[in-house]
Design a protein around this motif. Structure first.
Motif, mmCIF file in Angstrom:
data_model
loop_
_atom_site.group_PDB
_atom_site.id
_atom_site.type_symbol
_atom_site.label_atom_id
_atom_site.label_comp_id
_atom_site.label_asym_id
_atom_site.label_seq_id
_atom_site.Cartn_x
_atom_site.Cartn_y
_atom_site.Cartn_z
ATOM 1 N N UNK A 223 -11.299 7.739 -13.096
ATOM 2 C CA UNK A 223 -12.225 7.130 -12.135
ATOM 3 C C UNK A 223 -11.421 6.268 -11.164
ATOM 4 N N UNK A 224 -11.554 6.548 -9.863
ATOM 5 C CA UNK A 224 -10.793 5.828 -8.846
ATOM 6 C C UNK A 224 -11.722 5.342 -7.737
ATOM 7 N N UNK A 225 -11.431 4.162 -7.215
ATOM 8 C CA UNK A 225 -12.114 3.641 -6.036
ATOM 9 C C UNK A 225 -11.228 3.928 -4.826
ATOM 10 N N UNK A 226 -11.674 4.803 -3.955
ATOM 11 C CA UNK A 226 -10.833 5.256 -2.854
ATOM 12 C C UNK A 226 -11.024 4.442 -1.575
ATOM 13 N N UNK A 227 -11.715 3.304 -1.649
ATOM 14 C CA UNK A 227 -11.968 2.533 -0.441
ATOM 15 C C UNK A 227 -10.690 1.936 0.154
ATOM 16 N N UNK A 228 -9.635 1.820 -0.639
ATOM 17 C CA UNK A 228 -8.395 1.206 -0.159
ATOM 18 C C UNK A 228 -7.205 1.896 -0.840
ATOM 19 N N UNK A 229 -7.145 3.223 -0.753
ATOM 20 C CA UNK A 229 -6.109 3.984 -1.442
ATOM 21 C C UNK A 229 -4.736 3.703 -0.849
ATOM 22 N N UNK A 230 -3.758 3.481 -1.711
ATOM 23 C CA UNK A 230 -2.385 3.279 -1.251
ATOM 24 C C UNK A 230 -1.879 4.585 -0.635
ATOM 25 N N UNK A 231 -1.096 4.499 0.462
ATOM 26 C CA UNK A 231 -0.605 5.740 1.101
ATOM 27 C C UNK A 231 0.225 6.616 0.182
ATOM 28 N N UNK A 232 0.839 6.041 -0.841
ATOM 29 C CA UNK A 232 1.593 6.861 -1.799
ATOM 30 C C UNK A 232 0.669 7.864 -2.478
ATOM 31 N N UNK A 233 -0.523 7.409 -2.880
ATOM 32 C CA UNK A 233 -1.474 8.316 -3.521
ATOM 33 C C UNK A 233 -2.168 9.209 -2.501
ATOM 34 N N UNK A 234 -2.382 8.677 -1.299
ATOM 35 C CA UNK A 234 -3.110 9.440 -0.286
ATOM 36 C C UNK A 234 -2.354 10.692 0.135
ATOM 37 N N UNK A 235 -1.019 10.663 0.071
ATOM 38 C CA UNK A 235 -0.263 11.816 0.536
ATOM 39 C C UNK A 235 -0.008 12.863 -0.549
ATOM 40 N N UNK A 236 -0.483 12.628 -1.762
ATOM 41 C CA UNK A 236 -0.369 13.662 -2.790
ATOM 42 C C UNK A 236 -1.134 14.906 -2.346
ATOM 43 N N UNK A 237 -0.634 16.111 -2.627
ATOM 44 C CA UNK A 237 -1.360 17.333 -2.259
ATOM 45 C C UNK A 237 -2.631 17.499 -3.080
ATOM 46 N N UNK A 238 -3.479 18.415 -2.653
ATOM 47 C CA UNK A 238 -4.749 18.636 -3.348
ATOM 48 C C UNK A 238 -4.526 19.084 -4.790
ATOM 49 N N UNK A 239 -3.501 19.877 -5.024
ATOM 50 C CA UNK A 239 -3.192 20.379 -6.362
ATOM 51 C C UNK A 239 -1.711 20.127 -6.639
#
Length: 306
Positions: free
Chosen positions: A117-133
């Motif tokens: 379970x993650x709150x994506x309202x303030x996602x760190x760019x490190x996690x944001x750039x992970x690919x979909x899979x």
């Protein structure tokens, strides 16, 4: 703290959940998009994953791990399934915690399927750039800590030993860290593997994340990293995408949001912990960044203060 730990801890909400799925023969299940991150560990057998959006199917074998960091919908099916069959998949919820036995060729398949379970309202760019899979194939010698975590998870599920209710979610949290580490070690694209591979930028980030409330300046941060102010500003901005002090402001407000969301600490305490001199200073900066006051943000998160 370090960047990866902070990036995960500020968005994680509650404990991860997991289910064991045993299937054989011809099978095909759909997992809907999720506000978090999903993962699958192939404990035995082989199967195929069809990502939503028309991406190429991913063949999974024994010991393979796959992370869906943005909660993308997808289909899991037997190794011989086609895209046409994937479009007719049944909802995963209809087979959760049950054995699916359908006549047909092919060995049994056992998977550990779970969600963070993650709150994506303030996602760190490190996690944001992970690919979909993120597919992490099992190879002898590759990422031994990930392999060990998978083995420990399998044993916990097999033996149901005392303390398992605590051990299992802890191992699942560890699995998430190891999956992200493994992706960073083999990533051919993305900014953050390069960011954390640069000693100057890494030293600056480590300092900011270790003590975000300190009265940082670019000069002080450059001294911490052992370089000139100009060198730090150039390398940090090029790799991270924003200047050091702009990153610090963003990170302080991200931490403030996490504190407001998860605790009932007074606003003065949150301000002090995140480097703001007063509740008013924090409120002004927070409202400018989020478009909402800290109090209203906290109320929307379900936290009540006395």
């Amino acid at each position: 703290m370090d960047v990866v730990s902070d990036a995960i801890s500020t968005v994680r909400v509650g404990e991860p959940s997991s289910n064991r799925l045993r299937v054989s023969g011809s099978w095909c299940v759909r997992l809907s998009p999720y506000e978090g991150a999903g993962f699958h560990v192939v404990l035995s057998g082989a199967c195929r994953l069809f990502p939503d959006g028309g991406g190429d199917p991913v063949d999974l074998g024994p010991g393979d791990v796959v992370l869906l960091p943005h909660g993308a919908g997808h289909v899991l099916a037997d190794r011989t399934a086609t895209e046409a069959q994937a479009r007719r998949a049944v909802p995963f919820e209809t087979v959760r915690d049950t054995d699916v036995r359908r006549p047909g060729p092919g060995p049994d398949v056992e998977l550990l399927c779970g969600k963070y379970r993650l709150d994506r309202s303030r996602t760190h760019p490190l996690l944001a750039e992970l690919p979909q899979v993120v597919h992490l194939p099992h190879r002898v010698g590759d990422h031994p800590e990930l392999r060990t975590a998978v083995d420990l998870l399998a044993r916990e599920l097999d033996e149901r030993r005392p303390g398992g209710c605590l051990a299992l979610p802890s191992l699942l949290d560890l699995l998430l860290i190891y999956m992200i580490r493994a992706w960073m070690a083999r990533a051919e694209t993305g900014a953050w593997p390069a960011v954390l591979g640069d000693p100057v930028t890494t030293a600056a980030l480590r300092a900011l994340h270790s003590d975000p409330a300190a009265p940082w300046t670019t000069d002080r941060l450059a001294a911490e990293a052992g370089v000139s102010r100009a060198t730090l500003a150039r390398r940090f901005t090029t790799l991270v995408g924003r200047p050091p002090m702009a990153y610090l402001t963003w990170w302080r407000l991200t931490l403030a949001a996490a504190r407001l969301r998860a605790t009932d600490a007074p606003l003065a305490t949150v301000a002090r912990e995140t480097g703001y001199g007063s509740p008013y200073a924090l409120s002004h900066a927070f409202n400018r960044a989020f478009g909402i006051t800290p109090g209203r943000y906290r109320e929307a998160s379900g936290i009540r203060t006395s």
